[in-house]
Design an enzyme around this catalytic site. Structure first.
Site, PDB file in Angstrom:
ATOM      1  CG  HIS A   1     -59.521 -17.738  18.603  1.00  0.00           C
ATOM      2  ND1 HIS A   1     -59.089 -16.531  17.733  1.00  0.00           N
ATOM      3  CD2 HIS A   1     -59.438 -18.343  17.692  1.00  0.00           C
ATOM      4  CE1 HIS A   1     -60.527 -17.108  16.031  1.00  0.00           C
ATOM      5  NE2 HIS A   1     -59.933 -18.395  16.302  1.00  0.00           N
TER       6      HIS A   1
ATOM      7  NE  ARG B   1     -60.193 -11.291  16.127  1.00  0.00           N
ATOM      8  CZ  ARG B   1     -61.119 -12.041  16.284  1.00  0.00           C
ATOM      9  NH1 ARG B   1     -61.092 -12.458  15.462  1.00  0.00           N
ATOM     10  NH2 ARG B   1     -61.214 -13.374  17.623  1.00  0.00           N
TER      11      ARG B   1
ATOM     12  CD  GLU C   1     -62.865 -14.950  13.273  1.00  0.00           C
ATOM     13  OE1 GLU C   1     -63.619 -15.415  12.586  1.00  0.00           O
ATOM     14  OE2 GLU C   1     -62.351 -15.636  14.069  1.00  0.00           O
TER      15      GLU C   1
ATOM     16  CE1 TYR D   1     -65.620 -16.981   8.431  1.00  0.00           C
ATOM     17  CE2 TYR D   1     -66.998 -15.904  10.473  1.00  0.00           C
ATOM     18  CZ  TYR D   1     -65.315 -16.185  10.080  1.00  0.00           C
ATOM     19  OH  TYR D   1     -64.174 -16.463  10.272  1.00  0.00           O
TER      20      TYR D   1
ATOM     21  CG  ASN E   1     -65.300 -13.479  14.684  1.00  0.00           C
ATOM     22  OD1 ASN E   1     -65.203 -12.026  14.313  1.00  0.00           O
ATOM     23  ND2 ASN E   1     -64.910 -14.147  15.220  1.00  0.00           N
TER      24      ASN E   1
ATOM     25  CD  GLU F   1     -66.616 -17.350  15.917  1.00  0.00           C
ATOM     26  OE1 GLU F   1     -66.317 -18.463  15.991  1.00  0.00           O
ATOM     27  OE2 GLU F   1     -66.379 -16.833  14.921  1.00  0.00           O
TER      28      GLU F   1
HETATM   29  C1  PNW Z   1     -64.593 -19.209  12.930  1.00  0.00           C
HETATM   30  N1  PNW Z   1     -69.643 -23.079  12.090  1.00  0.00           N
HETATM   31  O1  PNW Z   1     -65.232 -19.881  13.497  1.00  0.00           O
HETATM   32  C2  PNW Z   1     -63.670 -18.727  13.968  1.00  0.00           C
HETATM   33  O2  PNW Z   1     -63.236 -17.846  14.635  1.00  0.00           O
HETATM   34  C3  PNW Z   1     -61.600 -18.937  12.966  1.00  0.00           C
HETATM   35  O3  PNW Z   1     -61.230 -19.554  13.840  1.00  0.00           O
HETATM   36  C4  PNW Z   1     -62.104 -19.915  12.562  1.00  0.00           C
HETATM   37  O4  PNW Z   1     -61.136 -20.407  10.952  1.00  0.00           O
HETATM   38  C5  PNW Z   1     -63.218 -19.368  11.214  1.00  0.00           C
HETATM   39  O5  PNW Z   1     -64.688 -18.760  11.958  1.00  0.00           O
HETATM   40  C6  PNW Z   1     -64.003 -19.829  10.504  1.00  0.00           C
HETATM   41  O6  PNW Z   1     -65.191 -21.157  10.388  1.00  0.00           O
HETATM   42  C7  PNW Z   1     -66.389 -20.728  13.333  1.00  0.00           C
HETATM   43  O7  PNW Z   1     -69.525 -24.393  12.476  1.00  0.00           O
HETATM   44  C8  PNW Z   1     -66.749 -22.350  12.688  1.00  0.00           C
HETATM   45  O8  PNW Z   1     -70.418 -22.227  12.672  1.00  0.00           O
HETATM   46  C9  PNW Z   1     -67.056 -23.264  12.399  1.00  0.00           C
HETATM   47  C10 PNW Z   1     -68.559 -22.435  12.933  1.00  0.00           C
HETATM   48  C11 PNW Z   1     -68.539 -21.113  13.124  1.00  0.00           C
HETATM   49  C12 PNW Z   1     -67.468 -20.610  13.242  1.00  0.00           C
END
Ligand code: PNW
Length: 483
Positions: free
Chosen positions: A126, A80, A384, A315, A313, A173
């Site tokens: 993006h 991707r 992601e 995390y 996405n 996002e």
């Molecule tokens: C995503 N937060 O971004 C993005 O899609 C990517 O480009 C990025 O590198 C990746 O996650 C890792 O951070 C985020 O602060 C950036 O909650 C910040 C946040 C969440 C997603």
């Protein structure tokens, strides 16, 4: 919930790695590329940790062969990546010239990926809006202009790559574009009500307008794809939304429990409810009143039903504590606090390099279930998932390359996803790890690394696979059913 040992993933499950243009490409002036809002933002002192920018990044624009070799070495089935709008249309607009060299670059890259047996998954946008569109008419804030220009850009890409690309993502996002770009001012274009950070911006209204306009632009691009390309090319298209899981800060307090759903609604359902249910969530309407734009019938018709798949996405997780009293007009979260520890001081997960990220694999499984229940078990592509590692940037090289923490993260998260598929009926069909290599981590600059490949920014952007680069293939091999 059952144990993970017997869980599997379907034989046609697609896995690979993800990146984004501005984070890896560099070469910002090559072959006629025009500037984006991120080029400009990075030049403003104090906005990026370490004063970095994407000027060179991983130099991927000049190293597509190396990147494809990395993907092959990792066993990746898919990749991707995103296209830089201002490489393809340097000024961005529908009456501006298309840059053949920009198109050629991506065309060759896509061909090379296909020759290597790697399935491309392409993100149209993006975060790197052509700066000219921001200057010309305020970018996302101008519905008519932005929707028309994005539609034109999308059509140029579908036309050029549609016979080769079968998985399209319109926006990555939008929550981040709205909140970080127009409320906190942390991301480009950096607008906020906080006059110490920006001379312009209104964080009480602009994020909601921007979100609305992005949704319409997404819907318009999907309509173009479905009307003009889908029957010819047979591909699919959707949007990628970010959102993390929510647990109550005090598990015995009904207000905290209720606030958890509200947190996910403000983060995810803001976009997903219009797409799947044709309206904004009640919790948002209640809190925001007429600051949330009303749907014009022709706009919601474009948006409702506009996902062929749900791009997810994801995390981490947070503990949620309800706020009491009237919400602040600047509030974007649903009148609640996001915390890393619960009432008893228990951490949501281990500490990483990113202040917002503490892993919680069970939270991933729970969110997969939450989304499936709310949106009718859509096909989900995880677009992601990944982690930074505490102190990684300051480790001696050998220690850095031995990133067992990241390997464990992937083991746990892929395991949780397989459980969701096998035990909970979640229709998850793809997974892209973030990221193929260390890269420009936006406002956090180069100090935070997310890659399974180490990039040596001091030594000609040399790439060295970490332990996690090889780990994903065996993790997936252990879950995916053999045909
Ligand atoms: C995503 N937060 O971004 C993005 O899609 C990517 O480009 C990025 O590198 C990746 O996650 C890792 O951070 C985020 O602060 C950036 O909650 C910040 C946040 C969440 C997603």
């Amino acid at each position: 919930m059952g144990s993970i040992t017997q869980s599997t993933l379907p034989s046609d499950f697609l896995w690979g790695f993800a990146t984004a243009a501005y984070q890896i490409e560099g070469a910002v002036e090559a072959d006629g590329r025009g500037p984006s809002i991120w080029d400009k933002f990075c030049k403003t002192p104090g906005k990026i940790a370490g004063g970095g920018s994407g000027d060179v990044a991983c130099d991927s624009y000049n190293r597509t062969d190396e990147d494809i070799s990395l993907l092959k070495a990792c066993g990746s089935q898919a990749y991707r990546f995103s296209i830089s709008w201002s490489r393809v249309i340097p000024l961005g607009g529908r009456n501006d010239p298309v840059n053949k060299k920009g198109l050629q670059h991506y065309l060759k890259f896509i061909d090379d990926l296909l020759d290597a047996g790697i399935t491309p998954m392409v993100t149209l946008f993006h975060w790197d809006l052509p700066e000219e569109l921001n200057k010309r008419y305020g970018g996302f804030l101008n519905k008519e202009e932005f929707v028309a220009d994005f539609s034109n850009y999308a059509r140029v890409l579908f036309e050029a790559f549609g016979s080769k690309v079968k998985h399209w993502i319109t926006f990555n996002e939008p929550w981040c574009s709205c909140v970080f770009g127009y409320n906190t001012g942390m991301f480009a274009p950096g607008r906020t009500s906080d006059r110490t950070k920006s001379e312009v911006g209104d964080g009480t209204t602009e994020p909601w307008i921007v979100g609305h306009n992005i949704l319409i632009a997404h819907g318009a691009a999907v309509k173009i794809y479905r009307d003009e390309f889908k029957s010819r090319d047979g591909g699919e298209i959707g949007i990628t939304l970010n959102g993390d899981w929510a647990e109550p800060w005090d598990s015995e307090n009904p207000a905290d429990i209720e606030a958890c759903d509200r947190k996910i609604e403000f983060a995810i359902s803001w976009f997903a409810d219009p797409i799947y249910h044709g309206k904004y969530p009640d919790s948002m309407i209640k809190q925001l009143g007429d600051r949330l734009p009303a749907w014009e019938p022709e706009d919601i018709t474009l948006v409702h039903g506009s996902n062929d798949f749900y791009g997810m996405n994801h995390y981490c997780a947070n503990f949620i504590r309800a706020k009491t009293g009237e919400p602040d007009p600047e509030d974007i979260a649903g009148n609640l606090e996001l915390l890393l520890e619960d009432k008893n001081g228990q951490s949501v997960g281990p500490i990483t390099q990113s202040p917002w990220l503490r892993p919680s694999p069970l939270g991933f499984r729970k969110l997969l279930i939450w989304l499936s229940e709310r949106y009718g078990y859509p096909k989900i592509y995880v677009t992601e998932n990944g982690t930074s590692v505490l102190g990684e940037n300051d480790m001696p090289l050998q220690e850095l390359l031995d990133d067992e923490f990241r390997v464990q993260y992937f083991r746990d998260y892929v395991g949780a996803m397989a459980d969701a598929y096998t035990l909970d009926g979640v229709n998850v069909r793809a997974y892209m790890a973030w990221s193929l290599m260390d890269n420009f981590e936006w406002a956090e600059g180069y100090e935070t690394r997310f890659g399974v490949t180490y990039v040596d920014y001091e030594n000609d952007q040399k790439r060295l696979p970490k332990k996690s680069a090889k780990a994903l293939a065996s993790i997936f091999d252990s879950y995916i059913d053999k045909v």
